[in-house]
Design an enzyme around this catalytic site. Structure first.
Site, mmCIF file in Angstrom:
data_model
loop_
_atom_site.group_PDB
_atom_site.id
_atom_site.type_symbol
_atom_site.label_atom_id
_atom_site.label_comp_id
_atom_site.label_asym_id
_atom_site.label_seq_id
_atom_site.Cartn_x
_atom_site.Cartn_y
_atom_site.Cartn_z
ATOM 1 N N ARG A 164 0.830 -1.224 0.000
ATOM 2 C CA ARG A 164 0.000 0.000 0.000
ATOM 3 C C ARG A 164 0.861 1.269 0.000
ATOM 4 O O ARG A 164 0.541 2.254 0.668
ATOM 5 C CB ARG A 164 -0.923 0.044 1.222
ATOM 6 C CG ARG A 164 -1.843 -1.111 1.351
ATOM 7 C CD ARG A 164 -3.010 -1.065 0.379
ATOM 8 N NE ARG A 164 -3.936 -2.114 0.707
ATOM 9 C CZ ARG A 164 -3.821 -3.366 0.238
ATOM 10 N NH1 ARG A 164 -2.860 -3.687 -0.602
ATOM 11 N NH2 ARG A 164 -4.695 -4.283 0.581
ATOM 12 N N SER A 238 -10.654 0.101 3.572
ATOM 13 C CA SER A 238 -9.863 -0.102 4.794
ATOM 14 C C SER A 238 -9.293 1.232 5.244
ATOM 15 O O SER A 238 -8.649 1.922 4.450
ATOM 16 C CB SER A 238 -8.711 -1.063 4.527
ATOM 17 O OG SER A 238 -9.205 -2.268 4.004
ATOM 18 N N GLU A 337 -4.747 4.787 6.029
ATOM 19 C CA GLU A 337 -4.553 4.574 4.590
ATOM 20 C C GLU A 337 -5.075 5.761 3.757
ATOM 21 O O GLU A 337 -4.340 6.285 2.917
ATOM 22 C CB GLU A 337 -5.217 3.262 4.173
ATOM 23 C CG GLU A 337 -4.817 2.833 2.788
ATOM 24 C CD GLU A 337 -5.467 1.513 2.391
ATOM 25 O OE1 GLU A 337 -5.054 0.479 2.901
ATOM 26 O OE2 GLU A 337 -6.385 1.551 1.546
HETATM 27 P P1 FAD Z 1 -8.585 9.380 -4.813
HETATM 28 O O1 FAD Z 1 -9.240 8.928 -3.563
HETATM 29 O O2 FAD Z 1 -9.271 10.418 -5.600
HETATM 30 O O3 FAD Z 1 -7.117 9.873 -4.459
HETATM 31 C C1 FAD Z 1 -6.298 9.139 -3.565
HETATM 32 C C2 FAD Z 1 -4.889 9.748 -3.571
HETATM 33 O O4 FAD Z 1 -4.305 9.529 -4.857
HETATM 34 C C3 FAD Z 1 -4.879 11.257 -3.359
HETATM 35 O O5 FAD Z 1 -3.696 11.590 -2.683
HETATM 36 C C4 FAD Z 1 -4.843 11.819 -4.776
HETATM 37 O O6 FAD Z 1 -4.238 13.071 -4.870
HETATM 38 C C5 FAD Z 1 -4.001 10.778 -5.484
HETATM 39 N N1 FAD Z 1 -4.339 10.658 -6.904
HETATM 40 C C6 FAD Z 1 -5.479 10.168 -7.437
HETATM 41 N N2 FAD Z 1 -5.393 10.177 -8.776
HETATM 42 C C7 FAD Z 1 -4.190 10.702 -9.101
HETATM 43 C C8 FAD Z 1 -3.515 10.975 -10.306
HETATM 44 N N3 FAD Z 1 -4.044 10.724 -11.492
HETATM 45 N N4 FAD Z 1 -2.284 11.537 -10.243
HETATM 46 C C9 FAD Z 1 -1.703 11.804 -9.050
HETATM 47 N N5 FAD Z 1 -2.297 11.563 -7.868
HETATM 48 C C10 FAD Z 1 -3.512 11.014 -7.894
HETATM 49 N N6 FAD Z 1 -7.606 -0.085 -2.099
HETATM 50 C C11 FAD Z 1 -6.862 -1.192 -2.289
HETATM 51 O O7 FAD Z 1 -5.636 -1.093 -2.447
HETATM 52 N N7 FAD Z 1 -7.418 -2.435 -2.313
HETATM 53 C C12 FAD Z 1 -8.745 -2.628 -2.160
HETATM 54 O O8 FAD Z 1 -9.205 -3.755 -2.215
HETATM 55 C C13 FAD Z 1 -9.563 -1.474 -1.945
HETATM 56 N N8 FAD Z 1 -10.882 -1.617 -1.731
HETATM 57 C C14 FAD Z 1 -11.649 -0.516 -1.497
HETATM 58 C C15 FAD Z 1 -13.017 -0.701 -1.257
HETATM 59 C C16 FAD Z 1 -13.829 0.385 -1.012
HETATM 60 C C17 FAD Z 1 -15.305 0.171 -0.759
HETATM 61 C C18 FAD Z 1 -13.282 1.703 -1.030
HETATM 62 C C19 FAD Z 1 -14.174 2.903 -0.833
HETATM 63 C C20 FAD Z 1 -11.922 1.889 -1.255
HETATM 64 C C21 FAD Z 1 -11.093 0.778 -1.474
HETATM 65 N N9 FAD Z 1 -9.711 0.914 -1.699
HETATM 66 C C22 FAD Z 1 -8.938 -0.204 -1.925
HETATM 67 C C23 FAD Z 1 -9.084 2.245 -1.713
HETATM 68 C C24 FAD Z 1 -9.208 2.957 -3.094
HETATM 69 O O9 FAD Z 1 -10.165 2.328 -3.888
HETATM 70 C C25 FAD Z 1 -7.889 3.002 -3.836
HETATM 71 O O10 FAD Z 1 -6.900 3.635 -3.067
HETATM 72 C C26 FAD Z 1 -8.003 3.727 -5.177
HETATM 73 O O11 FAD Z 1 -6.831 3.526 -5.929
HETATM 74 C C27 FAD Z 1 -8.242 5.221 -5.026
HETATM 75 O O12 FAD Z 1 -8.554 5.755 -6.300
HETATM 76 P P2 FAD Z 1 -9.249 7.162 -6.477
HETATM 77 O O13 FAD Z 1 -9.250 7.469 -7.933
HETATM 78 O O14 FAD Z 1 -10.575 7.173 -5.806
HETATM 79 O O15 FAD Z 1 -8.242 8.127 -5.722
HETATM 80 P P1 NAP Z 2 -9.903 -10.610 4.559
HETATM 81 O O1 NAP Z 2 -9.592 -11.709 3.657
HETATM 82 O O2 NAP Z 2 -11.033 -10.709 5.515
HETATM 83 O O3 NAP Z 2 -8.594 -10.203 5.339
HETATM 84 C C1 NAP Z 2 -8.563 -9.167 6.283
HETATM 85 C C2 NAP Z 2 -7.156 -8.652 6.412
HETATM 86 O O4 NAP Z 2 -6.282 -9.711 6.798
HETATM 87 C C3 NAP Z 2 -6.666 -8.094 5.106
HETATM 88 O O5 NAP Z 2 -6.223 -6.788 5.368
HETATM 89 C C4 NAP Z 2 -5.567 -9.021 4.662
HETATM 90 O O6 NAP Z 2 -4.373 -8.410 4.239
HETATM 91 C C5 NAP Z 2 -5.208 -9.824 5.874
HETATM 92 N N1 NAP Z 2 -5.029 -11.233 5.445
HETATM 93 C C6 NAP Z 2 -5.982 -12.173 5.431
HETATM 94 N N2 NAP Z 2 -5.451 -13.342 5.024
HETATM 95 C C7 NAP Z 2 -4.171 -13.130 4.750
HETATM 96 C C8 NAP Z 2 -3.114 -13.942 4.292
HETATM 97 N N3 NAP Z 2 -3.250 -15.232 4.066
HETATM 98 N N4 NAP Z 2 -1.922 -13.389 4.108
HETATM 99 C C9 NAP Z 2 -1.738 -12.106 4.373
HETATM 100 N N5 NAP Z 2 -2.707 -11.262 4.812
HETATM 101 C C10 NAP Z 2 -3.909 -11.780 5.011
HETATM 102 O O7 NAP Z 2 -10.036 -9.325 3.649
HETATM 103 P P2 NAP Z 2 -11.267 -8.414 3.238
HETATM 104 O O8 NAP Z 2 -11.278 -7.289 4.194
HETATM 105 O O9 NAP Z 2 -12.517 -9.149 2.940
HETATM 106 O O10 NAP Z 2 -10.689 -7.873 1.864
HETATM 107 C C11 NAP Z 2 -10.344 -8.757 0.839
HETATM 108 C C12 NAP Z 2 -9.167 -8.194 0.083
HETATM 109 O O11 NAP Z 2 -9.495 -6.904 -0.432
HETATM 110 C C13 NAP Z 2 -7.935 -8.008 0.945
HETATM 111 O O12 NAP Z 2 -6.804 -8.324 0.177
HETATM 112 C C14 NAP Z 2 -7.948 -6.543 1.293
HETATM 113 O O13 NAP Z 2 -6.664 -5.991 1.423
HETATM 114 C C15 NAP Z 2 -8.623 -5.923 0.080
HETATM 115 N N6 NAP Z 2 -9.364 -4.732 0.491
HETATM 116 C C16 NAP Z 2 -8.665 -3.579 0.630
HETATM 117 C C17 NAP Z 2 -9.318 -2.411 0.986
HETATM 118 C C18 NAP Z 2 -8.576 -1.113 1.078
HETATM 119 O O14 NAP Z 2 -9.212 -0.084 1.153
HETATM 120 N N7 NAP Z 2 -7.279 -1.113 1.063
HETATM 121 C C19 NAP Z 2 -10.679 -2.423 1.217
HETATM 122 C C20 NAP Z 2 -11.338 -3.621 1.085
HETATM 123 C C21 NAP Z 2 -10.675 -4.786 0.714
HETATM 124 P P3 NAP Z 2 -4.215 -7.751 2.766
HETATM 125 O O15 NAP Z 2 -4.913 -6.449 2.910
HETATM 126 O O16 NAP Z 2 -2.761 -7.591 2.584
HETATM 127 O O17 NAP Z 2 -4.844 -8.675 1.778
#
Ligand code: FAD
Ligand code: NAP
Length: 342
Positions: A164, A238, A337
């Site tokens: 991340r 998250s 995050e």
């Molecule tokens: P924004 O929220 O608009 O911006 C985020 C940051 O990136 C800001 O600092 C912004 O300035 C910068 N930014 C955005 N676009 C640009 C650009 N073109 N150039 C330079 N800077 C830029 N993240 C995960 O990693 N894994 C997941 O599974 C995941 N699941 C999610 C589920 C939900 C329900 C939600 C709401 C979020 C989740 N996220 C997850 C977080 C999010 O989706 C990601 O971080 C996504 O990449 C953000 O994209 P955005 O376009 O909305 O960025």
């Molecule tokens: P989940 O499977 O219930 O797991 C919860 C957390 O435990 C996650 O953060 C995940 O890490 C960690 N985890 C679980 N099993 C793991 C393994 N075997 N090895 C390492 N880490 C493990 O996850 P969930 O919340 O339903 O989400 C599913 C996936 O979507 C996850 O990969 C999660 O990261 C991603 N997600 C991300 C966001 C976001 O905003 N960043 C939001 C929703 C979902 P990891 O995060 O490294 O996988």
């Protein structure tokens, strides 16, 4: 065509936490060629970039200029029978891009289906889910500097991708706009399905050797089932990263909290390091039982929800309470995050 700068624009519908917010100046970037004129007219205050607003906690009033990256488009640079090289404009929708790739037999991104946001934001935090991170497929990130308008291309190594994390959260934080991202995707399926939640869901569907499309469908179903839809229940996914600790630190925690089963996963990228489940740490501090106006989701303690569409300041205060409680109990400082803006 010039991009128009609008004044005092409301951002309530442009962030998934549905925080009520206003920005002093706002413009949609539809074409890269519009950026120079926009930067010349930027005026006082910071210049910031917005994608889909799914990883932001906005303050009530933002100063300066907010540029929404809206430029879309996918170009096939070259392909052979093993790999395709694509250049994708930063304003495209991430999930639509993943679906587009699968339809054409370009694989690898299926585990990252349904992640909200834009293509340009994907490298910022090296989006990841279900055992895959976008860094595995990014070959180059095309940037424009927000102070000079100058171009810079970063290859994968220069992006310093980590869990991340990337250079865009450090040395290049708020300094560049991601104009486009280059991807190299395999043309032969290389399914990744060991991630426990995904493996279980696939097994329940009788899919022991799943195709990329079956992984895509299962990930979409899992996410719809497990994660609150921001349109219904405002959230930013998250809210905290899972803290990384080394083996010695994990042993100390286990000794100190013997009566509890600390939830930890070996970090496959960093041998000897372990990822602690931040959701579990938060649950242990009693946040799942609380019914504040801003609260953690009852089924998913890592997700802060904002049903009453309260201010970013309120959300930050609640997040601060979580950080303090976890630090007091476990001696670990959770890292937020989503970015705080304004
Ligand atoms: P924004 O929220 O608009 O911006 C985020 C940051 O990136 C800001 O600092 C912004 O300035 C910068 N930014 C955005 N676009 C640009 C650009 N073109 N150039 C330079 N800077 C830029 N993240 C995960 O990693 N894994 C997941 O599974 C995941 N699941 C999610 C589920 C939900 C329900 C939600 C709401 C979020 C989740 N996220 C997850 C977080 C999010 O989706 C990601 O971080 C996504 O990449 C953000 O994209 P955005 O376009 O909305 O960025
Ligand atoms: P989940 O499977 O219930 O797991 C919860 C957390 O435990 C996650 O953060 C995940 O890490 C960690 N985890 C679980 N099993 C793991 C393994 N075997 N090895 C390492 N880490 C493990 O996850 P969930 O919340 O339903 O989400 C599913 C996936 O979507 C996850 O990969 C999660 O990261 C991603 N997600 C991300 C966001 C976001 O905003 N960043 C939001 C929703 C979902 P990891 O995060 O490294 O996988």
């Amino acid at each position: 065509m010039h991009a128009r700068i609008s004044h005092n624009v409301r951002l309530d519908t442009l962030n998934t936490l549905a925080v009520p917010a206003t920005v002093e100046r706002y413009a949609r970037l539809e074409q890269p060629s519009q950026l120079d004129a926009l930067l010349a007219e930027a005026g006082e205050g910071p210049v910031r970039v917005l994608g889909s607003g799914s990883n932001l906690v906005l303050g009530t009033e933002l100063d300066g200029l907010l540029i929404r990256q809206c430029h879309r488009g996918i170009e096939v640079l070259r392909e052979d029978e093993t790999v395709v090289h694509l250049r994708v404009a930063g304003g495209g929708n991430w999930h639509e891009f993943v679906a587009w790739c699968l339809q054409r037999g370009y694989f690898g991104l299926e585990n990252l289906a349904l992640i909200p946001g834009t293509v340009g934001a994907a490298p910022i935090q090296n989006i990841g889910a279900y055992g895959v991170e976008v860094k595995q497929f990014v070959t180059r990130v095309h940037c424009r500097h927000l102070d000079t308008g100058g171009s810079e291309q970063l290859d994968r190594e220069a992006c310093a991708f980590a869990y991340r994390d990337s250079i865009f959260k450090h040395a290049l934080r708020d300094r560049v706009l991601v104009e486009a991202v280059d991807f190299a995707l395999p043309r032969r399926p290389q399914p990744v399905h060991e991630y426990p939640v995904l493996a279980r869901a696939l097994a329940e569907r009788g899919l022991l050797r799943p195709s990329p499309v079956e992984i895509f469908d299962t990930v979409v179903a899992l996410r719809r089932q497990r994660l609150p839809d921001p349109v219904v229940l405002p959230n930013a996914g998250s809210f905290f990263k899972n803290p990384l600790v080394d083996a010695k630190h994990l042993r100390e925690l286990q000794q100190h909290h013997q009566h509890q089963q600390i939830v930890a996963f070996a970090d496959k990228d960093n041998p000897g390091w372990h990822k602690l489940a931040a959701a579990w740490l938060i649950e242990q501090c009693g946040f799942r039982q609380r019914a504040d106006d801003v609260r953690v989701h009852p089924d998913h303690a890592l997700v802060i929800i904002n049903p009453a569409r309260l201010s970013g300041e309120r959300i930050r205060r609640f997040a601060g309470e979580i950080v303090s409680a976890v630090e007091q109990r476990f001696g670990l400082r959770l890292e937020q995050e989503p970015r705080n803006y304004g």
